[in-house]
Design a protein around this motif. Structure first.
Motif, PDB file in Angstrom:
ATOM      1  N   LYS A 164      50.724  32.814  53.109  1.00 56.81           N
ATOM      2  CA  LYS A 164      50.205  34.177  53.059  1.00 56.81           C
ATOM      3  C   LYS A 164      51.097  35.121  53.863  1.00 56.81           C
ATOM      4  O   LYS A 164      51.244  34.981  55.080  1.00 56.81           O
ATOM      5  N   LEU A 165      51.709  36.078  53.165  1.00 56.65           N
ATOM      6  CA  LEU A 165      52.587  37.062  53.800  1.00 56.65           C
ATOM      7  C   LEU A 165      52.586  38.333  52.962  1.00 56.65           C
ATOM      8  O   LEU A 165      52.356  38.287  51.755  1.00 56.65           O
ATOM      9  N   ASN A 166      52.845  39.445  53.599  1.00 61.21           N
ATOM     10  CA  ASN A 166      53.064  40.674  52.855  1.00 61.21           C
ATOM     11  C   ASN A 166      54.540  40.731  52.466  1.00 61.21           C
ATOM     12  O   ASN A 166      55.418  40.698  53.341  1.00 61.21           O
ATOM     13  N   VAL A 167      54.816  40.814  51.175  1.00 61.56           N
ATOM     14  CA  VAL A 167      56.193  40.731  50.699  1.00 61.56           C
ATOM     15  C   VAL A 167      56.519  41.973  49.873  1.00 61.56           C
ATOM     16  O   VAL A 167      55.783  42.330  48.948  1.00 61.56           O
ATOM     17  N   SER A 168      57.631  42.625  50.224  1.00 60.40           N
ATOM     18  CA  SER A 168      58.104  43.774  49.441  1.00 60.40           C
ATOM     19  C   SER A 168      59.067  43.329  48.352  1.00 60.40           C
ATOM     20  O   SER A 168      58.994  43.802  47.220  1.00 60.40           O
TER      21      SER A 168
END
Length: 674
Positions: A164-168
């Protein structure tokens, strides 16, 4: 792959070998223009260039690169295509149909199914196949990574792990098995995972350096500004900083990411390639390429920025023709001129050494001009070290090294300069023997995976799993290392034939070579020592030659002893050194025969009798001794020789030779009595 239309007039290469450049692309390119194609895609896991149409996908195998190869085809269903990749066993095709769907197509059965993500909370950024034991397929989403196992029987994907990570956005290369996930307002915060067959390694979070353009302006990092490269088995991340006009370098370890320094850039658009472990920094707008060798710690380039050369392009299609011929060939020129464009805006660079012209459907491969690189520097030891590290064109690198060394000697460069050059070759050969990379004479052989020798001095706990991270080699290549025998055959021996005058200079060079070989504990074949004897004897430096023998500079061997005997025809002391060496080496048979040839047949008999336990007397040709005694016209000597062979050579008394010389002896005695 996509590219904007070119807004500026591109440069046209003339395709000859007269251009000054250290890197080039070779005409013809791989032409992949398929009617109805929806674009070009690169599958770096299988090294396939893909061109899908409405109901088919054309694929070209580009490793190894062959511009004349024909494509394979597979049937697929209609629909939009955002990304497409084959599984690593090429049994399944994965096609991203939208931001929320990936379709899987079984090539054998034609069966298909669709995997979807939650459209309200996440978007698919991309995907790739892996050879990891824990998963087969990795889906990269704005919410992180999904590690999935492919089940062909149930036609489904099973979720194994979620990161789980915020990825651009993300960058990935199959060569490194490494995926970097960008996040944050400026997209400069990175999380890294290496997903290899051995393990899944999570790198520590790190931030990239970005200079500020203005007080209140914060630049945002884009995916095209970050490159993952594998050089000498080491994994680097390169990042473009357009404000500072620098290319920052980061070395990626298992538990650390360390900035390695920065390289200057001269263009707003930068691309990176790796050819035979050499880093090519393409300054696209400036239309030049700069080469770096990261094996050495220096940040200095291998050479000055130079254009990219297009080799082999037909001159008739770029040079202006006479007015009569111009109209005849104008149609052909229009069709082929786009193939002569370098660094067009429609070029898309592919890992590690390819570039695709997406507008004209052409694929090129980058190459190094080793000859031009070696001729561009006066630092001979550095050039030789660079050439010795080359693998793709190992034979050419080897021939260049031999030619450079020969030239140094023929030009009578200072002995210390030549000694450094020779020492580079010897130490490189020693290292290749120790690491097992010296594969002289092996034919190319395809391998599925390659094992990388770690050339760094890193501690074990800092290393990524480079055994799986290194690019899969397409062939097993010979090393550029040069053996001592090759140095003799292709350097010392030809130089000896060409040089005139006092040979002491060449002797001094060979002595330096022997010193390097001794330091590396490398065995030198006798032919080198034989050459030293010939050179010294040619100049009648027998006293110095004697010192070389007594001080063990010349390694004792049968070949050396025989050369001492040959050269000693003009010097008795030198010939004696050769005889003594034969005796010391226990070459009793050769020693005895040479004594006979010198007329010392009685001494030879005494020696044979003394050392009869060390060699078989019956291997000695009795006729040599008997003939020598007969020529001496001394009946006592002839009688002694006959008695020796009668006593020590079984059956000799019954031979015709015994009877003949007994008759001769009786005649000699009779004549003396009369």
């Amino acid at each position: 792959m996509s590219g904007k239309a070119s807004t500026s007039k591109p440069s046209i290469g003339l395709g000859g070998s007269d251009g000054l450049s250290h890197a080039y692309i070779q005409y013809p390119p791989l032409r992949c223009n398929v009617p109805g194609s929806s674009g070009l895609f690169y599958d770096d896991g299988n090294k396939l260039l893909l061109s899908p149409t409405a109901d088919q996908v054309f694929s070209w195998k580009v490793g190894p690169f062959d511009p004349l190869i024909d494509p394979d085809t597979d049937s697929i269903s209609e629909g939009p295509i955002i990304a497409i990749r084959y599984s690593l066993d090429t049994k399944v095709i994965a096609i991203q149909r939208s931001n929320h769907e990936v379709q899987f197509w079984d090539r054998e059965t034609g069966g298909t199914f669709i995997h979807k993500c939650r459209p309200e909370s996440e978007t698919i950024l991309g995907f790739f196949w892996t050879d990891c034991q824990q998963c087969d397929f990795v889906l990269v989403k704005t919410s992180g990574l999904d590690l999935l196992a492919y089940n062909s029987e149930s036609k489904s994907l099973q979720l194994m792990q979620t990161k789980k990570l915020n990825v651009s956005w993300f960058v990935y290369t199959h060569e490194s098995r490494l995926v970097l996930l960008a996040s944050g307002m400026q997209c400069k915060t990175f999380h890294g995972f290496q997903i290899s067959s051995a393990d899944i390694v999570r790198l520590p979070r790190f931030e990239m350096v970005m200079a500020k353009s203005e007080a209140n302006s914060k630049p945002v990092l884009a995916a095209e500004d970050v490159f993952i490269v594998t050089v000498y088995g080491r994994i680097y991340c390169l990042q473009v900083d357009r404000v500072a006009m620098l290319l920052h370098s980061y070395r990626l370890y298992r538990d650390a990411v360390i900035q390695q320094g920065s390289l200057p850039i001269y263009s707003n658009r930068i691309a990176v390639s790796v050819v035979d472990n050499v880093l090519l920094i393409h300054q696209v707008e400036a239309k030049v390429v700069i080469l770096y060798d990261l094996f050495v710690d220096s940040r200095a380039p291998i050479s000055a920025p130079l254009p990219l050369l297009l080799r082999g392009f037909p001159r008739s299609s770029t040079l202006s023709q006479s007015s009569g011929k111009e109209s005849e060939s104008s149609g052909g020129n229009v069709l082929s001129n786009h193939e002569a464009v370098t660094y067009a805006n429609t070029w898309t660079f592919l890992v590690p050494d390819l570039v695709c012209d997406v507008a004209n459907k052409l694929l090129w491969k980058f190459n190094l001009d080793l000859e031009a690189i070696s001729a561009s520097s006066s630092e001979v030891p550095s050039v030789l070290e660079f050439l010795q590290r080359r693998k793709l064109e190992a034979n050419k690198a080897k021939q260049l090294c031999l030619g450079i060394t020969r030239t140094l000697i023929l030009e009578h460069r200072p002995v210390p300069v030549v000694a450094k050059a020779v020492n580079v070759l010897v130490t490189s050969y020693s290292h290749s023997i120790k690491t097992g990379s010296y594969l002289k004479g092996l034919k190319p052989e395809k391998t599925s995976t390659s094992v990388v020798q770690n050339t760094g001095a890193d501690t074990a706990n800092l290393k990524l799993n480079l055994k799986e991270a290194q690019v899969e080699e397409e062939s097993q290549l010979a090393s550029a290392a040069i053996s001592p025998d090759e140095i003799y055959s292709f350097v010392f021996s030809p130089v000896d034939e060409e040089m005139v005058g006092d040979p002491s200079y060449l002797v001094a060079i060979i002595i330096e070579f022997l010193h390097s070989a001794n330091s590396e504990k490398i065995r030198v074949l006798p032919n080198v020592y034989v050459l030293i004897i010939q050179l010294l004897a040619r100049n009648e430096r027998y006293a110095e030659l004697g010192l070389f023998v007594l001080n063990k500079i010349l390694e004792p061997s049968k070949e050396v002893a025989l050369q001492l005997l040959e050269s000693g025809r003009q010097d008795a002391q030198t010939r004696k050194l050769g005889l003594d060496m034969l005796r010391q080496l226990g070459l009793h048979h050769d020693y005895v025969l040479l004594l006979v040839q010198d007329g010392y047949y009685l001494e030879a008999l005494r020696y044979a009798r003394k050392y009869k336990n060390y060699f078989q007397v019956d291997t000695i040709r009795s006729s040599l001794f008997l003939e020598a005694a007969f020529v001496s016209n001394d009946s006592q000597h002839l009688a002694a020789v006959l008695r020796f062979f009668t006593d020590f050579l079984p059956g000799f008394k019954n031979t015709s030779e015994h009877n003949r010389y007994c008759r001769i002896l009786n005649e000699m005695n009779s004549s003396m009595t009369v």
